[in-house]
Design a protein around this motif. Structure first.
Motif, PDB file in Angstrom:
ATOM      1  N   LEU A 100       0.824  -1.206   0.000  1.00 26.77           N
ATOM      2  CA  LEU A 100       0.000   0.000   0.000  1.00 26.77           C
ATOM      3  C   LEU A 100       0.861   1.259   0.000  1.00 26.77           C
ATOM      4  O   LEU A 100       0.615   2.180  -0.785  1.00 26.77           O
ATOM      5  N   ASP A 101       1.877   1.286   0.840  1.00 32.27           N
ATOM      6  CA  ASP A 101       2.758   2.456   0.875  1.00 32.27           C
ATOM      7  C   ASP A 101       3.450   2.668  -0.467  1.00 32.27           C
ATOM      8  O   ASP A 101       3.588   3.807  -0.929  1.00 32.27           O
ATOM      9  N   SER A 102       3.861   1.583  -1.118  1.00 26.57           N
ATOM     10  CA  SER A 102       4.521   1.692  -2.427  1.00 26.57           C
ATOM     11  C   SER A 102       3.565   2.231  -3.484  1.00 26.57           C
ATOM     12  O   SER A 102       3.931   3.101  -4.280  1.00 26.57           O
ATOM     13  N   VAL A 103       2.341   1.720  -3.490  1.00 24.04           N
ATOM     14  CA  VAL A 103       1.355   2.177  -4.465  1.00 24.04           C
ATOM     15  C   VAL A 103       1.017   3.651  -4.239  1.00 24.04           C
ATOM     16  O   VAL A 103       0.949   4.440  -5.184  1.00 24.04           O
ATOM     17  N   LEU A 104       0.826   4.028  -2.978  1.00 23.50           N
ATOM     18  CA  LEU A 104       0.494   5.426  -2.673  1.00 23.50           C
ATOM     19  C   LEU A 104       1.647   6.361  -3.041  1.00 23.50           C
ATOM     20  O   LEU A 104       1.419   7.437  -3.607  1.00 23.50           O
ATOM     21  N   ALA A 105       2.872   5.959  -2.748  1.00 26.49           N
ATOM     22  CA  ALA A 105       4.038   6.784  -3.094  1.00 26.49           C
ATOM     23  C   ALA A 105       4.173   6.903  -4.612  1.00 26.49           C
ATOM     24  O   ALA A 105       4.463   7.988  -5.137  1.00 26.49           O
ATOM     25  N   ALA A 106       3.967   5.807  -5.331  1.00 27.57           N
ATOM     26  CA  ALA A 106       4.040   5.837  -6.790  1.00 27.57           C
ATOM     27  C   ALA A 106       2.952   6.738  -7.371  1.00 27.57           C
ATOM     28  O   ALA A 106       3.196   7.488  -8.323  1.00 27.57           O
ATOM     29  N   ALA A 107       1.755   6.681  -6.796  1.00 27.94           N
ATOM     30  CA  ALA A 107       0.660   7.537  -7.264  1.00 27.94           C
ATOM     31  C   ALA A 107       0.983   9.006  -7.031  1.00 27.94           C
ATOM     32  O   ALA A 107       0.690   9.853  -7.881  1.00 27.94           O
ATOM     33  N   ASP A 108       1.593   9.308  -5.882  1.00 29.14           N
ATOM     34  CA  ASP A 108       1.994  10.688  -5.606  1.00 29.14           C
ATOM     35  C   ASP A 108       3.039  11.167  -6.614  1.00 29.14           C
ATOM     36  O   ASP A 108       2.949  12.280  -7.132  1.00 29.14           O
ATOM     37  N   ARG A 109       4.037  10.314  -6.886  1.00 32.18           N
ATOM     38  CA  ARG A 109       5.084  10.684  -7.848  1.00 32.18           C
ATOM     39  C   ARG A 109       4.488  10.886  -9.248  1.00 32.18           C
ATOM     40  O   ARG A 109       4.848  11.830  -9.947  1.00 32.18           O
ATOM     41  N   GLN A 110       3.586  10.008  -9.634  1.00 31.23           N
ATOM     42  CA  GLN A 110       2.961  10.148 -10.947  1.00 31.23           C
ATOM     43  C   GLN A 110       2.150  11.428 -11.039  1.00 31.23           C
ATOM     44  O   GLN A 110       2.192  12.129 -12.047  1.00 31.23           O
ATOM     45  N   SER A 111       1.431  11.743  -9.993  1.00 28.84           N
ATOM     46  CA  SER A 111       0.623  12.962  -9.977  1.00 28.84           C
ATOM     47  C   SER A 111       1.505  14.198 -10.140  1.00 28.84           C
ATOM     48  O   SER A 111       1.175  15.110 -10.902  1.00 28.84           O
ATOM     49  N   LEU A 112       2.632  14.206  -9.442  1.00 25.86           N
ATOM     50  CA  LEU A 112       3.571  15.328  -9.569  1.00 25.86           C
ATOM     51  C   LEU A 112       4.171  15.388 -10.972  1.00 25.86           C
ATOM     52  O   LEU A 112       4.282  16.468 -11.559  1.00 25.86           O
TER      53      LEU A 112
END
Length: 120
Positions: A100-112
């Motif tokens: 979950l932490d990996s997916v959330l971090a990846a989603a944040d990076r993609q959004s940026l």
């Protein structure tokens, strides 16, 4: 699958040991469902369905919440007339450490990276 005790209305949820990786990944693969999970993770508290300003119809929103619930990503309970949603972080972290932490971090990076305004 069990029902969560509520005030007269119960929704089916998978038991922790019934949660499958494939179902979780499928649920998280949809942009609207990932947005819901990101908001729940950012807030860290239960949110009612009406707290999410999703740009889709009510029936589509209901579908997305059902997929998240049935996959074991969220828990939904009725509190009065409101359907409250909470991330099943303990269950997911226990079954799939770091996912979950990996997916959330990846989603944040993609959004940026995309500047899509979907940052939570």
């Amino acid at each position: 699958m069990t029902d969560t005790p509520t005030t007269g209305r119960a929704l089916p949820h998978p038991e922790r040991e019934e949660i499958g990786l494939e179902a979780v990944l499928h649920a998280l693969a949809d942009p609207m469902r990932l947005r819901i999970v990101r908001e729940l993770a950012a807030e860290g508290v239960e949110l009612s369905c009406s707290d999410f300003g999703l740009p889709v119809t009510k029936s589509t929103t209901t579908h997305h919440f059902r997929v998240l619930r049935e996959s074991g990503v969220i828990r939904q309970v009725y509190r009065g007339t409101a359907k409250m949603n909470a991330l099943r972080r303990d269950d997911l972290d226990g079954l799939f450490p770091g996912l979950l932490d990996s997916v959330l971090a990846a989603a944040d990076r993609q959004s940026l990276r995309l500047g899509d305004g979907a940052g939570v």
